[in-house]
Design a protein around this motif. Sequence first.
Motif, PDB file in Angstrom:
ATOM      1  N   ALA A  65       0.837  -1.195   0.000  1.00 14.53           N
ATOM      2  CA  ALA A  65       0.000   0.000   0.000  1.00 14.53           C
ATOM      3  C   ALA A  65       0.874   1.248   0.000  1.00 14.53           C
ATOM      4  O   ALA A  65       2.056   1.201   0.349  1.00 14.53           O
ATOM      5  N   ASP A  66       0.278   2.360  -0.386  1.00 15.15           N
ATOM      6  CA  ASP A  66       1.014   3.621  -0.460  1.00 15.15           C
ATOM      7  C   ASP A  66       1.105   4.312   0.894  1.00 15.15           C
ATOM      8  O   ASP A  66       1.973   5.156   1.099  1.00 15.15           O
ATOM      9  N   PHE A  67       0.190   3.985   1.799  1.00 15.67           N
ATOM     10  CA  PHE A  67       0.247   4.514   3.161  1.00 15.67           C
ATOM     11  C   PHE A  67      -0.599   3.637   4.068  1.00 15.67           C
ATOM     12  O   PHE A  67      -1.439   2.857   3.608  1.00 15.67           O
TER      13      PHE A  67
ATOM     14  N   ASN B  63      10.353  -2.593   8.996  1.00 23.27           N
ATOM     15  CA  ASN B  63      10.406  -3.002   7.598  1.00 23.27           C
ATOM     16  C   ASN B  63       9.414  -2.244   6.717  1.00 23.27           C
ATOM     17  O   ASN B  63       9.334  -2.500   5.515  1.00 23.27           O
ATOM     18  N   ILE B  64       8.655  -1.335   7.305  1.00 26.81           N
ATOM     19  CA  ILE B  64       7.632  -0.613   6.541  1.00 26.81           C
ATOM     20  C   ILE B  64       8.269   0.587   5.848  1.00 26.81           C
ATOM     21  O   ILE B  64       8.822   1.476   6.490  1.00 26.81           O
ATOM     22  N   ASN B  65       8.180   0.604   4.525  1.00 22.96           N
ATOM     23  CA  ASN B  65       8.755   1.695   3.739  1.00 22.96           C
ATOM     24  C   ASN B  65       7.773   2.836   3.532  1.00 22.96           C
ATOM     25  O   ASN B  65       8.174   3.993   3.442  1.00 22.96           O
ATOM     26  N   SER B  66       6.499   2.530   3.453  1.00 21.27           N
ATOM     27  CA  SER B  66       5.477   3.539   3.180  1.00 21.27           C
ATOM     28  C   SER B  66       5.182   4.365   4.421  1.00 21.27           C
ATOM     29  O   SER B  66       5.433   3.927   5.545  1.00 21.27           O
ATOM     30  N   PRO B  67       4.612   5.565   4.242  1.00 24.91           N
ATOM     31  CA  PRO B  67       4.265   6.410   5.392  1.00 24.91           C
ATOM     32  C   PRO B  67       3.211   5.755   6.281  1.00 24.91           C
ATOM     33  O   PRO B  67       2.325   5.037   5.796  1.00 24.91           O
ATOM     34  N   VAL B  68       3.312   6.021   7.581  1.00 26.61           N
ATOM     35  CA  VAL B  68       2.349   5.493   8.554  1.00 26.61           C
ATOM     36  C   VAL B  68       1.870   6.623   9.459  1.00 26.61           C
ATOM     37  O   VAL B  68       2.685   7.386   9.995  1.00 26.61           O
TER      38      VAL B  68
END
Length: 301
Positions: free
Chosen positions: A177-179, A235-240
């Motif tokens: 997902a993108d975010f 490990n999460i690359n997308s924004p949170v």
Amino acid sequence: MKKVFFGLFIILSYIFIVGIFFTNKMMYIKKKTDKEIIERETMLELYNQEEFDALEKKHFSIPSRFGYLLKGSLIEPHGTNRYIILCHGVTVNRLNSVKYMNLFIQKGWNVLIYDHRRHGESGGKTTSYGHYEKFDLQSIVHWLKQEAGDSIVLGIHGESMGAVTTLLYAGMVEDGADFYIADCPFSELEAQLLYRLKAEFKIPSFLVMPIAKPFVQLRDRYSLKEVSPINSVVNINSPVLFIHSKDDDYIPSQMTQQLYDKKIGTKKLYIAEKGSHAMSYADNREDYSKVIDDFFTEIGL
């Protein structure tokens, strides 16, 4: 000799009773009915049956890799490539996601709501607090991208167990997902169980956890240590966007703070001033909505 056998019998009985009792409480946690959910959400003015019925919905049923069906609904009122998947918490179902659905529809997004395993209309025998649910979410993402196209802008919003599921999925190699928006997740399942054990049963953890852990492994085929957003979040690359109510006494807000601190890269934190567990939106609606708008602005949406 009889005393030895009797003592052994007492010990084994205790292990069996404790192991079965606490794993049953976990695996088969009591769920709320549709009626209970609708009554509560209607009372909070977060659910309107007529408005919900009037929405055009594409109902779907897709297979989980674990042999049951996942049921949900796709609502596409906007001619846009922006989609968001909503993941509900434990004991409820996709009806609990309707308030967030309305919020994102107002912001111009198409929305997918679905039932986690063993909840609502979906199959599955046990609740695993994100372990098996993350793979089901992966199946939902794959289905949506086949349905709407790989070029969609995709977000995933999760509440409580749904937030844990979201973070565990996001930490997989795929990061599809993108975010992500994680509302009141725990940082580790074992830490959360220890917290609830103390709050609900007033029992020393050493009398339960050494027994419960192998029973979960034996009965539901996963380790508590595997359900660890604090390990996944790196490990999460997308924004949170992390959200939690300050006074949450079911899952402490400190757990979200730990997750936020551990996340590398683009992130945002909102600690709501009011609200108990999973009530950040219900009790802080304008602020909650604005935080999401600000987050979208910060990540270029």
